[in-house]
Design a protein around this motif. Structure first.
Motif, mmCIF file in Angstrom:
data_model
loop_
_atom_site.group_PDB
_atom_site.id
_atom_site.type_symbol
_atom_site.label_atom_id
_atom_site.label_comp_id
_atom_site.label_asym_id
_atom_site.label_seq_id
_atom_site.Cartn_x
_atom_site.Cartn_y
_atom_site.Cartn_z
ATOM 1 N N ASP A 265 32.345 96.596 17.281
ATOM 2 C CA ASP A 265 31.268 95.985 16.499
ATOM 3 C C ASP A 265 31.133 94.488 16.755
ATOM 4 O OD1 ASP A 265 30.648 98.406 15.390
ATOM 5 O OD2 ASP A 265 31.868 98.122 13.586
ATOM 6 N N ASP A 266 32.248 93.832 17.133
ATOM 7 C CA ASP A 266 32.178 92.398 17.446
ATOM 8 C C ASP A 266 32.014 92.160 18.957
ATOM 9 O OD1 ASP A 266 34.658 93.201 18.245
ATOM 10 O OD2 ASP A 266 35.768 91.630 17.178
ATOM 11 N N LEU A 267 31.557 93.208 19.690
ATOM 12 C CA LEU A 267 31.254 93.143 21.120
ATOM 13 C C LEU A 267 32.478 92.861 21.986
ATOM 14 C CD1 LEU A 267 27.769 91.352 21.183
ATOM 15 C CD2 LEU A 267 28.293 93.794 21.142
ATOM 16 N N HIS A 268 33.631 93.310 21.534
ATOM 17 C CA HIS A 268 34.835 93.275 22.364
ATOM 18 C C HIS A 268 34.832 94.522 23.258
ATOM 19 C CE1 HIS A 268 38.908 92.494 23.637
ATOM 20 N NE2 HIS A 268 39.284 93.701 23.238
ATOM 21 N N THR A 269 35.104 94.355 24.552
ATOM 22 C CA THR A 269 35.027 95.463 25.503
ATOM 23 C C THR A 269 36.317 96.269 25.512
ATOM 24 O OG1 THR A 269 33.629 94.073 26.905
ATOM 25 C CG2 THR A 269 34.478 96.091 27.870
ATOM 26 N N ILE A 270 36.209 97.580 25.400
ATOM 27 C CA ILE A 270 37.354 98.482 25.462
ATOM 28 C C ILE A 270 37.131 99.471 26.605
ATOM 29 C CG2 ILE A 270 38.722 100.210 24.235
ATOM 30 C CD1 ILE A 270 38.914 97.468 22.978
ATOM 31 N N TYR A 271 38.150 99.615 27.475
ATOM 32 C CA TYR A 271 38.088 100.577 28.568
ATOM 33 C C TYR A 271 38.952 101.787 28.240
ATOM 34 C CZ TYR A 271 35.424 97.994 32.016
ATOM 35 O OH TYR A 271 34.413 97.387 32.689
#
Length: 387
Positions: free
Chosen positions: A156-162
């Motif tokens: 939601d805070d635009l942190h990227t998760i792979y």
């Protein structure tokens, strides 16, 4: 009225999408034949003097050609920050391998002829071969992964998760379709390198280059056709659903995206983009014929036409997507939701309109000055001042 507001935000985004494509194509058209010559080196040149001739066909221009790679990376960083963050994180290990190859290549150029030792020179020759072939292959592998979608999502805070373990950021890239895309890229640049050697070399180097380049052209076109069929029947595309804003703030999570039947529906929606794959096949076919017939300047131009068509077909087919997400389609990056601000794009465009023509004029001047063939006599007479 603020000056940048004279140009529509939506238009600026499309312009920068086009400029990014131009920079990437410019890199393939220039540094592409450098990589192709390097990858072909042990095969088209058998003696030491022949290999020095092949190396010196690109020796004066390879450094300048890499400017396009730097410009492309800079454009992604400044114009498309989320794309830069996602791509350089997800393809970190692959990018490390590519950059390692780009580091080895100049060292090989500089040190290869410093010692008159056969084993020393052979080792650097194979270094040039590998450092040319590996990036050419991995660039295509990366494109194949982007077409299929990359397994990332935003919080939601635009942190990227792979998704997946760290080693999957390299091993996971090597799926069958992406390897096929890598074959297209590698064969295409081998064809381009052979066309360059046909123009710049003579004798046995030129003859072997025509033979290997002809095979590479057939492989490139065959693999490109197979990839198109695979794309039509085996890979789902992406599409934006519902209403969306093309000139609003950049936020990937504000768009609704779903997997659709095929990427190739773009050709029914925008039939004019068919010109791109036509240029790809036509350029490849004419390059093959030019290599077989012994033509030089036109063969290189047709090779460039093929590369332009193949690369542009990817961007036009995927538009407006630039990095779709396979694990969470809503996190997909598009032209409309991942650009820099309106003001940033405008200021960058002004700078580009000033400096890009200067770069192109200087590049054209350099090629004009260096026009002509590299001969064995040239290398022998200037043995201590050339590669």
């Amino acid at each position: 009225m603020i000056l940048h507001e004279l140009m529509n935000y939506e238009l600026l985004r499309v312009i920068w999408w086009g400029l990014l494509g131009i920079l990437l194509i410019g890199f393939a058209l220039t540094d592409g034949f450098d990589m192709g010559v390097g990858a072909l080196l042990p095969f088209v040149a058998k003696t030491d003097i022949e290999r020095r001739v092949a190396i010196n066909t690109v020796g004066p221009v390879w450094e300048g050609n890499q400017v396009w790679f730097i410009l492309g990376g800079g454009a992604i960083f400044a114009a498309w920050p989320p794309l830069y963050a996602v791509s350089f994180s997800g393809f970190y290990l692959a990018m490390f391998v590519i950059l390692a190859a780009f580091i080895v290549r100049p060292v090989a150029f500089k040190y290869r002829s410093k010692r008159d030792d056969a084993r020393w020179r052979a080792a650097w020759d194979w270094s040039l071969c590998i450092s040319g072939a590996v990036p050419a292959l991995l660039f295509g592998v990366a494109v194949g992964n982007v077409i299929q979608g990359v397994p990332f999502h935003f919080t939601d805070d635009l942190h990227t998760i792979y998704e997946g373990a760290w080693y999957m950021k390299f091993i996971g890239l090597l799926d069958p379709f992406s390897i096929l895309a890598g074959v297209v890229s590698l064969a295409m640049l081998l064809m381009h390198g052979a066309a360059w050697l046909t123009l710049k070399a003579e004798g046995e180097v030129q003859t072997r280059a025509r033979a290997y380049g002809s095979v590479a052209a057939l492989v490139a076109m065959g693999a490109y056709a197979l990839a198109g069929i695979w794309l039509a029947v085996g890979i789902d595309g992406f599409r934006i659903v519902g209403d969306y804003v093309t000139n609003g703030p950049s936020n990937p999570l504000h768009f609704d995206v779903e997997r659709s039947a095929s990427w190739l529906t773009a050709y029914s929606d925008r039939p004019w983009i068919m010109i791109a794959p036509i240029m790809g096949f036509l350029g490849g076919g004419l390059t093959f014929l030019g290599l077989r017939a012994g033509r030089e300047v036109s063969t290189l131009l047709f090779s460039k036409l093929s590369i332009f068509g193949v690369i542009s077909s990817v961007g036009l087919t995927m538009f407006p997507f630039i990095m779709p997400s396979s694990s969470d389609p809503q996190s997909s990056l598009t032209v409309w939701n991942s650009s820099s601000s309106h003001l940033t794009l405008f200021v960058m465009l002004v700078a580009t309109l000033i400096f890009m023509p200067l770069i192109m004029i200087y590049t054209a001047w350099v090629y004009k000055v260096l026009w002509g063939k590299v001969t064995e006599a040239d290398v022998s007479e200037n043995s201590h001042s050339v590669y």
